[in-house]
Design an enzyme around this catalytic site. Structure first.
Site, mmCIF file in Angstrom:
data_model
loop_
_atom_site.group_PDB
_atom_site.id
_atom_site.type_symbol
_atom_site.label_atom_id
_atom_site.label_comp_id
_atom_site.label_asym_id
_atom_site.label_seq_id
_atom_site.Cartn_x
_atom_site.Cartn_y
_atom_site.Cartn_z
ATOM 1 N N HIS A 19 -97.669 -46.358 51.055
ATOM 2 C CA HIS A 19 -96.864 -46.451 49.824
ATOM 3 C C HIS A 19 -95.681 -47.394 50.039
ATOM 4 O O HIS A 19 -95.380 -48.235 49.197
ATOM 5 C CB HIS A 19 -96.284 -45.077 49.445
ATOM 6 C CG HIS A 19 -97.277 -44.050 49.010
ATOM 7 N ND1 HIS A 19 -97.304 -42.774 49.516
ATOM 8 C CD2 HIS A 19 -98.277 -44.099 48.087
ATOM 9 C CE1 HIS A 19 -98.264 -42.079 48.927
ATOM 10 N NE2 HIS A 19 -98.872 -42.865 48.054
ATOM 11 N N LYS A 43 -103.192 -32.022 40.613
ATOM 12 C CA LYS A 43 -103.811 -31.976 41.939
ATOM 13 C C LYS A 43 -103.630 -30.645 42.660
ATOM 14 O O LYS A 43 -103.907 -30.540 43.837
ATOM 15 C CB LYS A 43 -103.222 -33.088 42.813
ATOM 16 C CG LYS A 43 -103.751 -34.460 42.493
ATOM 17 C CD LYS A 43 -103.268 -35.439 43.515
ATOM 18 C CE LYS A 43 -103.910 -36.796 43.347
ATOM 19 N NZ LYS A 43 -103.334 -37.773 44.280
ATOM 20 N N ARG A 93 -106.696 -49.631 48.093
ATOM 21 C CA ARG A 93 -106.933 -49.691 49.535
ATOM 22 C C ARG A 93 -108.343 -50.175 49.846
ATOM 23 O O ARG A 93 -108.575 -50.941 50.754
ATOM 24 C CB ARG A 93 -106.739 -48.304 50.168
ATOM 25 C CG ARG A 93 -105.318 -47.842 50.171
ATOM 26 C CD ARG A 93 -105.242 -46.367 50.438
ATOM 27 N NE ARG A 93 -105.889 -45.607 49.371
ATOM 28 C CZ ARG A 93 -105.777 -44.307 49.201
ATOM 29 N NH1 ARG A 93 -105.082 -43.584 50.047
ATOM 30 N NH2 ARG A 93 -106.371 -43.694 48.198
ATOM 31 N N SER A 131 -101.937 -39.555 51.384
ATOM 32 C CA SER A 131 -101.103 -38.354 51.539
ATOM 33 C C SER A 131 -101.984 -37.157 51.915
ATOM 34 O O SER A 131 -101.609 -36.338 52.746
ATOM 35 C CB SER A 131 -100.369 -38.043 50.235
ATOM 36 O OG SER A 131 -99.550 -39.124 49.867
HETATM 37 O O1 PNS Z 1 -100.683 -40.733 43.358
HETATM 38 P P1 PNS Z 1 -101.724 -40.522 42.315
HETATM 39 O O2 PNS Z 1 -102.057 -39.061 42.216
HETATM 40 O O3 PNS Z 1 -102.936 -41.379 42.525
HETATM 41 O O4 PNS Z 1 -101.083 -40.959 40.902
HETATM 42 C C1 PNS Z 1 -101.748 -40.701 39.696
HETATM 43 C C2 PNS Z 1 -100.843 -41.001 38.491
HETATM 44 C C3 PNS Z 1 -99.545 -40.229 38.596
HETATM 45 C C4 PNS Z 1 -100.543 -42.485 38.441
HETATM 46 C C5 PNS Z 1 -101.631 -40.605 37.206
HETATM 47 O O5 PNS Z 1 -102.131 -39.308 37.357
HETATM 48 C C6 PNS Z 1 -100.772 -40.657 35.943
HETATM 49 O O6 PNS Z 1 -100.379 -41.704 35.512
HETATM 50 N N1 PNS Z 1 -100.512 -39.477 35.343
HETATM 51 C C7 PNS Z 1 -99.707 -39.362 34.159
HETATM 52 C C8 PNS Z 1 -100.524 -38.920 32.954
HETATM 53 C C9 PNS Z 1 -101.204 -40.102 32.290
HETATM 54 O O7 PNS Z 1 -100.590 -41.050 31.852
HETATM 55 N N2 PNS Z 1 -102.536 -40.032 32.212
HETATM 56 C C10 PNS Z 1 -103.346 -41.074 31.618
HETATM 57 C C11 PNS Z 1 -103.684 -42.150 32.633
HETATM 58 S S1 PNS Z 1 -105.375 -42.455 32.570
#
Ligand code: PNS
Length: 165
Positions: A19, A43, A93, A131
């Site tokens: 990150h 999650k 990645r 993570s």
């Molecule tokens: O670190 P991660 O878990 O890969 O991040 C995922 C994240 C936070 C980017 C994604 O879950 C997110 O944007 N969530 C907010 C809700 C949202 O906007 N959902 C629609 C996106 S398809």
């Protein structure tokens, strides 16, 4: 003047050197980078509280004067708009990340066509770091010192034995 503000969203449970590598790369490209921790993740139970995660990211990104940390809830595109950000930064990645990232980027574009998703690749040495893997390996006594910032390592040690997932 034309300035670009981008959001780097994620769960960051916890922040890894992968990150951090992406933050450093992003900070060189955009004018302002906001690291945004999702408050209500789907999650499951996170290991670190949002506040703990915010502190760790804050400490680890002190050296960058165009990087800030905050939290968000709800739709990412709504948050990005509220922040006046034009872009969302995500790391890729490996090919395995691509499908999920592509779907998210397209959905976000559908929800708000004004916001672009920028993909960047972390350094090769971090391409396997996540993570989830960090927590799993640490839980089993593996050494992850080289893969997370020092404060994250400290906080992991302070947790003692991690609860099983
Ligand atoms: O670190 P991660 O878990 O890969 O991040 C995922 C994240 C936070 C980017 C994604 O879950 C997110 O944007 N969530 C907010 C809700 C949202 O906007 N959902 C629609 C996106 S398809």
């Amino acid at each position: 003047m034309h300035t670009v503000k981008a959001i780097y969203p994620g769960t960051f449970d916890p922040l890894t050197n992968g990150h951090l590598d992406l933050i450093a790369r992003g900070a060189k490209i955009v004018d302002e980078l906001v690291v945004a921790i999702l408050r209500n993740t789907e999650k499951g139970e996170p290991l670190f509280t949002v506040e703990e995660r915010r502190e760790m990211i804050f400490e680890a990104t002190r050296e960058f004067d165009n990087v800030s940390v905050t939290t968000f809830d709800g739709l990412l595109v709504d948050f990005a708009r509220q922040q006046g950000a034009k872009a969302v930064l995500r790391g890729i990645r490996a090919i395995s990340d691509y499908e999920y990232e592509f779907q998210m980027a397209m959905m976000n574009r559908k929800l708000n066509p004004e916001i672009e998703t920028l993909f960047m690749m972390p350094a090769e040495k971090y391409t396997y770091v996540s993570s989830r893997l960090i927590k799993g390996v640490f839980r089993l006594g593996g050494d992850v010192t080289a893969l997370v910032p020092p404060l994250v390592m400290e906080r992991l040690r302070a947790k003692g034995s991690l609860p099983a997932e």
